[in-house]
Scaffold this active site. Structure first.
Site, short mmCIF file in Angstrom:
data_model
loop_
_atom_site.label_atom_id
_atom_site.label_comp_id
_atom_site.label_asym_id
_atom_site.label_seq_id
_atom_site.Cartn_x
_atom_site.Cartn_y
_atom_site.Cartn_z
CB CYS A 1 -26.56 -3.42 7.41
SG CYS A 1 -26.00 -2.99 5.75
CG HIS B 1 -26.58 -8.54 6.49
ND1 HIS B 1 -25.45 -7.80 6.21
CD2 HIS B 1 -27.62 -7.70 6.34
CE1 HIS B 1 -25.81 -6.56 5.91
NE2 HIS B 1 -27.12 -6.47 5.99
#
Length: 204
Positions: A56, A155
């Site tokens: 991210c 994630h």
């Protein structure tokens, strides 16, 4: 195996694997400024075969720059030939992708990002989107990779859900350390693999 947490002001040492996680925009600016102080060392580590994994915000920091909503650019490490732009729409949900370098070839995870990322030059997508939005919701790509540099928005956590990818990164790091390909001994990861299988093609 040894682990070292790198904080602001620390000298970058020679490691086999570097991991950069995520954070808010303000923290990304602070971290980017610190990373840039060590850009030459990181580039040397890249050439030496070190493995980098950015997730991210860490993925954005491995690219060329991240443009905020006020058009301010956060300059990044340029280990990946990518750039990211703040997006008004947030991409959230389960993701399934297919790679061309792993066996099994699928990765699963959870995306939660309001940035869009574009890939250029010799950098290639990490994978092709099956379920989810990926880099930008348009070109059906997710993440990026160049040599031993990997960035992704997955994630969830990424590596426990995809133990074959974790093994792949460890094998790359061992090759960097010892100068030869090393195959890991097989572990009993049936529960991790069951979790992975349950999430393949699962929509949010």
């Amino acid at each position: 195996m040894e682990f070292e947490e790198i904080n602001i002001g620390d000298k970058i040492k020679n490691h086999d694997i570097y991991f950069i996680g995520s954070g808010q925009d303000k923290q990304q600016k602070d971290v980017a400024n610190e990373l840039l102080k060590n850009k030459a060392e990181f580039r040397a580590q890249q050439k030496d075969g070190a493995v980098f994994l950015g997730i991210c915000g860490g993925y954005q920091l491995l690219g060329n720059y991240y443009k905020l909503e006020n058009d301010i650019e956060i300059k990044c490490l340029s280990l990946l030939d990518t750039y990211s732009i703040n997006n008004t729409k947030r991409f959230t949900g389960n993701v399934t992708v297919e790679t061309d370098f792993l066996t099994p070839n699928q990765l699963v995870g959870f995306e939660n990002h309001n940035s869009i990322t574009y890939i250029q030059g010799e950098t290639k997508p990490l994978a092709k989107i099956i379920i989810g939005n990926g880099n930008n919701g348009r070109d059906l790509t997710e993440g990026a990779r160049y040599k031993n540099i990997f960035g992704t928005n997955l994630h969830g956590p990424l590596l426990p859900k995809n133990v074959h990818f974790a093994d792949y990164l460890i094998e790359l790091a061992l090759e960097k350390r010892y100068g030869e390909k090393i195959k890991l001994s097989k572990l009993d990861d049936k529960f991790e693999q069951m979790t992975h299988n349950m999430l393949v093609n699962k929509e949010y």
